[in-house]
Design an enzyme around this catalytic site. Structure first.
Site, PDB file in Angstrom:
ATOM      1  N   TYR A   1       0.818  -1.210   0.000  1.00  0.00           N
ATOM      2  CA  TYR A   1       0.000   0.000   0.000  1.00  0.00           C
ATOM      3  C   TYR A   1       0.855   1.265   0.000  1.00  0.00           C
ATOM      4  CZ  TYR A   1      -4.543  -2.160   0.882  1.00  0.00           C
ATOM      5  OH  TYR A   1      -5.716  -2.844   0.775  1.00  0.00           O
TER       6      TYR A   1
ATOM      7  N   LYS B   1       3.432 -15.370   2.598  1.00  0.00           N
ATOM      8  CA  LYS B   1       3.636 -16.133   1.362  1.00  0.00           C
ATOM      9  C   LYS B   1       5.136 -16.397   1.266  1.00  0.00           C
ATOM     10  CE  LYS B   1       2.198 -17.971  -2.538  1.00  0.00           C
ATOM     11  NZ  LYS B   1       1.373 -19.202  -2.580  1.00  0.00           N
TER      12      LYS B   1
ATOM     13  N   ASP C   1      -2.584 -18.490   0.745  1.00  0.00           N
ATOM     14  CA  ASP C   1      -3.565 -19.210  -0.085  1.00  0.00           C
ATOM     15  C   ASP C   1      -4.252 -20.291   0.744  1.00  0.00           C
ATOM     16  OD1 ASP C   1      -1.045 -20.397   0.000  1.00  0.00           O
ATOM     17  OD2 ASP C   1      -1.089 -21.122  -2.063  1.00  0.00           O
TER      18      ASP C   1
ATOM     19  N   ASP D   1      -6.087  -7.120   4.265  1.00  0.00           N
ATOM     20  CA  ASP D   1      -7.223  -6.509   3.574  1.00  0.00           C
ATOM     21  C   ASP D   1      -8.112  -7.604   2.979  1.00  0.00           C
ATOM     22  OD1 ASP D   1      -8.798  -4.491   2.308  1.00  0.00           O
ATOM     23  OD2 ASP D   1      -7.773  -4.971   0.434  1.00  0.00           O
TER      24      ASP D   1
ATOM     25  N   ASP E   1     -11.973  -9.303   4.612  1.00  0.00           N
ATOM     26  CA  ASP E   1     -13.266  -9.351   3.901  1.00  0.00           C
ATOM     27  C   ASP E   1     -13.822 -10.771   3.919  1.00  0.00           C
ATOM     28  OD1 ASP E   1     -13.038  -6.653   3.160  1.00  0.00           O
ATOM     29  OD2 ASP E   1     -13.881  -7.042   1.169  1.00  0.00           O
TER      30      ASP E   1
END
Ligand code: IPM
Ligand code: MG
Length: 356
Positions: A142, A191, A223, A247, A251
């Site tokens: 970001y 990751k 993942d 982020d 959700d």
């Protein structure tokens, strides 16, 4: 006591959900004899319309002078064509950075009374969901270097995921401490099989683990985490992760608990007041129609109260939400199931307020 709260209505459904939360705060003020002084400030699309920039300087200084900041949501199609640094979202990233709010706390709880709204198989939902996503908020992709240029095959663009050990340590410390105060389980999500930044993250969090012998630390690849949140969300207690992964996963975590309209968040730093906002966006498709779910913003107000060390007041708000969901048939459209009474945003807010 007297408290100064900076209020950013924002765009889309922002003003509707904020209005409901402010009514609840006023009811708390009345009951517990506090005075909340709300100071409206502009950010996002409305700030662009009024001043030409998404985060006016006065907004930053007013937020710094307040005890806490309450935010609805920013963004909308009207401002989608603007260059990145002038979009409403740049205001949100700007205020997070300006206040040094590196820790974003996003609890996801499945209320038994909302089991019907949970999209997971009943046997999975029955195991319960009660987790907290601790998301790094002022670093990573970001805020890393980015660019757009003409390349050999036409336009090419890049963003950079960069973390230093200081940034990793301070967010993981919040992760460990949050886990320590709950069920003692911390899952660090990365990751590391591909990204160098994730390998540094993983090494750092493991070095820190020695200081928290009472916390069980696990790693999980992002993942796999996306899958595990659907397969068996009960396994998670506290998740700590980077800005971008947090982020996305928050959700997902919100949806498995029934609706994104339910998830509250706090963004905290060291020196400045915290910022409290629902994790949902500005939902331009339903803006101005009194359809939005105010619960996420009301629960954000509860987190705000807790940051002011008003624990009993925060509990009163959370209890009012729980009782609304378990004792009344009223639901906004996002969480209503057969036989329940669909009400609008303002009515839903009034019902919660009635339980304060
Ligand atoms: C969130 C939002 C923001 C983010 C957007 C609006 C910039 O999705 O708070 O999760 O990506 O951080
Ligand atoms: Mg998001």
């Amino acid at each position: 006591m007297n408290y100064k709260i900076a209020v950013i209505d924002g765009d889309g459904i922002g003003p509707e959900v904020v209005a409901a939360a402010l009514n609840v705060l006023n009811a708390i003020g009345k009951k517990f004899k506090h005075k909340f002084n709300f100071k409206r400030v502009l950010m996002g699309g409305r700030a662009i319309d009024a001043t030409g920039v998404p985060l006016p300087k006065e907004t930053v200084s007013a937020c710094k002078r307040s005890d806490a900041v309450l935010l609805g949501a920013v963004g909308g199609p009207k401002w989608d064509k603007l260059p990145g640094h002038l979009r409403p979202e740049a205001g949100l990233l700007g205020i997070r950075a300006a206040l040094g709010l590196y820790a974003n706390i996003r609890p996801a709880v499945l209320y038994p009374s909302l089991a019907d709204a949970c999209p997971l198989r009943p046997d999975i939902a029955a195991k319960g969901i009660d987790l907290i996503v601790v998301r790094e908020l002022t670093g990573g992709m970001y805020f890393g270097k980015r660019g757009l240029r003409e390349g050999k095959f036409g336009a090419e663009a890049w963003d950079t995921e960069k973390y230093n050990v200081m940034e990793i340590r301070r967010i993981c410390k919040i992760g460990f401490e949050t886990a320590r105060a709950r069920r003692g389980k911390l899952t660090s999500i990365d990751k590391a099989n591909v990204l160098e930044s994730s390998r540094l993250w993983r090494k750092t969090v493991h070095e820190m683990a020695a200081d928290y012998p009472d916390v069980a630390l696990d790693d999980m690849l992002v993942d796999n985490a996306a899958m595990q949140l659907v397969r068996n969300p009960a396994q998670f207690d506290v998740i700590v992760t980077s800005n971008i992964f947090g982020d996305i996963l928050s959700d997902e975590a919100s949806m498995v608990t029934g609706s994104i309209g339910l998830l509250a968040s706090s963004s905290l730093g060291e020196k400045n007041p915290g910022l409290f906002e629902p994790i949902h966006g500005s939902a331009p498709d339903i803006a101005g129609q009194d359809k939005a779910d105010p619960i996420a913003t009301i629960l954000s107000a509860a987190m705000l109260l807790r940051s002011l060390k008003l624990g009993a007041e925060a509990n009163a708000v959370e209890t009012a939400v729980k009782r609304t969901l378990s004792e009344t048939p009223f639901r906004t459209v996002d969480i209503a199931s057969a036989g329940q009474t669909v009400v609008g945003c303002s009515r839903m807010g009034e019902v919660v307020e009635g339980y304060i």
